[in-house]
Design an enzyme around this catalytic site. Structure first.
Site, PDB file in Angstrom:
ATOM      1  CE  LYS A 122      -1.966  -3.096   3.266  1.00  0.00           C
ATOM      2  NZ  LYS A 122      -2.321  -1.897   4.060  1.00  0.00           N
ATOM      3  CG  ASP A 140       1.651  -2.897   7.945  1.00  0.00           C
ATOM      4  OD1 ASP A 140       2.861  -3.105   8.222  1.00  0.00           O
ATOM      5  OD2 ASP A 140       0.751  -3.019   8.779  1.00  0.00           O
TER       6      ASP A 140
END
Length: 213
Positions: A122, A140
């Site tokens: 991420k 997320d």
């Protein structure tokens, strides 16, 4: 239930029209500052991260300056951030690796970024897409929640969801769509009480547990 192509396109068009010019809420002035901010943002709000970085970046805005701190000093600088013990260790390790291996330059490739301590898929996606315009979808909690409610993905974890979104969204829109999902999740499609009656996607959304009170 995964959506058909026409429905996916309709949803993406509405999101784009609504959140077209949105960017990250994190404050930064350099690739290194963004990298630090994203590392700090794990299980911490962007607002809290911005408070911390506004305090430390005027003094610690390069890997050399930040990397010169001890573990204890680094912890003291970010103590009001969640998981500050681990984040302090990772930040220092990242600073040292940037200096020693990358000539103090934040790498542009996602796989290379992931060599840095505390940098997972991420974080690498966010930094590469924002700083270097690399097509990427960072998943997320907001992206995960919104994409699942909209039927754009059904993967059980962020990596599976990322792969599904890469197939569902044209590559040229990956990085922008990341921000659309985030801002929609923050403003409307909230975790506990989504504002479904105010949602621009009310008619398109297949989410069964809509909040229409």
């Amino acid at each position: 239930m995964m959506l058909r192509k026409a429905k996916r396109e309709a949803i993406l068009n509405i999101l784009e029209a609504t959140y077209k010019d949105t960017k990250t809420a994190l404050h930064y002035n350099s690739p290194f500052e963004l990298l630090v901010a994203v590392i700090l943002s794990a299980q911490c709000t962007d607002d809290r991260v911005n408070v911390i970085t506004s305090r430390i970046f005027p003094r610690l805005n390069t890997p050399e300056k930040m990397g010169a701190l001890t573990q204890e000093q680094m912890e003291a600088e970010i103590r009001d951030c969640g998981l500050y013990h681990a984040k302090a260790k990772n930040l220092l390790g990242t600073c040292h690796m940037l200096v020693e291996k990358f000539d103090s330059t934040v790498p542009s490739e996602i796989k290379t970024l992931m060599q840095l301590p505390g940098v997972g898929q991420k974080t690498a996606n966010v930094v590469a897409s924002i700083v270097y315009n690399v097509p990427a979808i960072a998943v997320d909690t907001h992206v995960f929640r919104v994409s699942h409610r909209l039927g754009m993905a059904k993967g059980a974890d962020p990596l599976a969801t990322e792969k599904e979104l890469q197939k569902a969204i044209p590559i040229e829109k990956w990085s922008d769509a990341h921000h659309w999902f985030i801002w929609h999740g923050r403003k409307v499609c909230k975790a506990r009480k989504p504002l479904c009656k105010e949602c621009v996607l009310l008619e398109e959304c297949p989410f069964k547990e809509k909040n229409l009170e």
